[in-house]
Design a protein around this motif. Structure first.
Motif, short mmCIF file in Angstrom:
data_model
loop_
_atom_site.label_atom_id
_atom_site.label_comp_id
_atom_site.label_asym_id
_atom_site.label_seq_id
_atom_site.Cartn_x
_atom_site.Cartn_y
_atom_site.Cartn_z
N GLY A 122 0.76 -1.32 0.09
CA GLY A 122 -0.11 0.10 0.03
C GLY A 122 0.82 1.28 0.14
N ARG A 123 1.93 1.29 0.85
CA ARG A 123 2.96 2.58 0.63
C ARG A 123 3.47 2.48 -0.64
N VAL A 124 4.01 1.65 -1.06
CA VAL A 124 4.55 1.70 -2.51
C VAL A 124 3.82 2.16 -3.35
N VAL A 125 2.35 1.53 -3.60
CA VAL A 125 1.34 2.05 -4.52
C VAL A 125 1.12 3.63 -4.44
N ARG A 126 0.90 3.91 -3.01
CA ARG A 126 0.72 5.48 -2.79
C ARG A 126 1.91 6.25 -3.28
N ARG A 127 2.95 6.02 -2.85
CA ARG A 127 4.24 6.72 -3.44
C ARG A 127 4.10 6.78 -4.81
N TRP A 128 3.93 5.63 -5.69
CA TRP A 128 3.72 5.65 -7.20
C TRP A 128 2.94 6.45 -7.73
N ARG A 129 1.78 6.39 -6.98
CA ARG A 129 0.58 7.23 -7.36
C ARG A 129 0.83 8.66 -7.38
N ILE A 130 1.29 9.17 -6.12
CA ILE A 130 1.85 10.43 -6.01
C ILE A 130 2.78 11.22 -6.90
N GLU A 131 3.94 10.11 -6.94
CA GLU A 131 5.03 10.58 -8.03
C GLU A 131 4.52 10.41 -9.51
N GLY A 132 3.37 9.68 -9.82
CA GLY A 132 2.68 9.81 -11.23
C GLY A 132 1.89 11.04 -11.27
N GLY A 133 1.68 11.83 -10.16
CA GLY A 133 0.90 12.89 -10.26
C GLY A 133 -0.74 12.82 -10.23
N PHE A 134 -1.10 11.54 -9.73
CA PHE A 134 -2.54 11.23 -9.56
C PHE A 134 -3.10 11.27 -8.56
N SER A 135 -4.36 11.87 -8.19
CA SER A 135 -4.97 11.78 -7.12
C SER A 135 -5.66 10.21 -6.84
N GLN A 136 -6.37 10.02 -5.74
CA GLN A 136 -6.98 8.91 -5.37
C GLN A 136 -8.00 8.75 -6.46
N ASN A 137 -8.84 10.02 -6.51
CA ASN A 137 -10.07 10.15 -7.41
C ASN A 137 -9.59 9.77 -8.81
N ASP A 138 -8.63 10.40 -9.53
CA ASP A 138 -8.00 10.06 -10.83
C ASP A 138 -7.94 8.67 -10.99
N VAL A 139 -7.18 7.83 -9.96
CA VAL A 139 -6.88 6.52 -10.06
C VAL A 139 -7.73 5.73 -10.06
N ALA A 140 -9.08 5.91 -9.10
CA ALA A 140 -10.19 5.32 -8.99
C ALA A 140 -11.16 5.48 -10.41
N GLU A 141 -11.03 6.60 -10.91
CA GLU A 141 -11.84 6.63 -12.15
C GLU A 141 -10.93 5.77 -13.51
N ARG A 142 -9.85 5.97 -13.46
CA ARG A 142 -9.03 5.25 -14.54
C ARG A 142 -9.28 3.88 -14.36
N ALA A 143 -9.28 3.24 -13.12
CA ALA A 143 -9.09 2.06 -12.73
C ALA A 143 -10.38 1.39 -12.59
N GLY A 144 -11.56 2.17 -12.72
CA GLY A 144 -12.99 1.56 -12.68
C GLY A 144 -13.23 1.37 -11.48
N LEU A 145 -12.72 1.83 -10.39
CA LEU A 145 -12.97 1.51 -8.80
C LEU A 145 -13.55 2.68 -8.05
N SER A 146 -13.98 2.49 -6.80
CA SER A 146 -14.27 3.38 -6.11
C SER A 146 -13.08 4.01 -5.12
N ARG A 147 -13.11 5.22 -4.76
CA ARG A 147 -12.18 5.72 -4.35
C ARG A 147 -12.00 5.23 -2.77
N SER A 148 -12.96 4.78 -2.28
CA SER A 148 -12.57 3.78 -1.09
C SER A 148 -11.65 2.66 -1.22
N ALA A 149 -12.07 2.02 -2.54
CA ALA A 149 -10.93 0.77 -2.83
C ALA A 149 -9.66 1.26 -3.10
N VAL A 150 -9.15 2.37 -3.66
CA VAL A 150 -7.98 3.05 -3.93
C VAL A 150 -7.30 3.14 -2.20
N GLN A 151 -8.14 3.69 -1.46
CA GLN A 151 -7.80 4.08 -0.16
C GLN A 151 -7.58 2.92 0.53
#
Length: 95
Positions: A16-45
């Protein structure tokens, strides 16, 4: 020697910590990732917190942030090498 902790909860937290770091380094918000992945924001969290997420969630998030290369080592293990095929063939002919 593996750098991944021995128990499942610690391993999930580490991933989880690694994925979070990669998400932030990629400039994505949790909402961005959720939308791109077809998931809810709570799943990403949940994935980032390391709280009992599914493998499918991890795969979708890695693809959404452009880091599905993180699975390359696992893919390589899943594809038998020529040496393994030859060894298995040899053993099977001896049965």
């Amino acid at each position: 020697m593996s750098r991944i902790p021995g128990n499942i909860q610690d391993t999930e937290a580490t991933i989880g910590r690694v994925v979070r770091r990669w998400r932030i380094e990629g400039g994505f918000s949790q909402n961005d990732v959720a939308e791109r992945a077809g998931l809810s924001r709570s799943a990403v969290q949940g994935l980032e917190r390391g709280t009992g997420t599914r493998l499918a969630t991890l795969l979708a998030v890695l693809r959404a942030i452009g880091r599905d290369d993180a699975l390359d080592a696992l893919r390589e293990l899943a594809i038998p090498t020529l040496a393994v095929i030859v060894a298995l063939s040899f053993l099977l002919t001896r049965l």
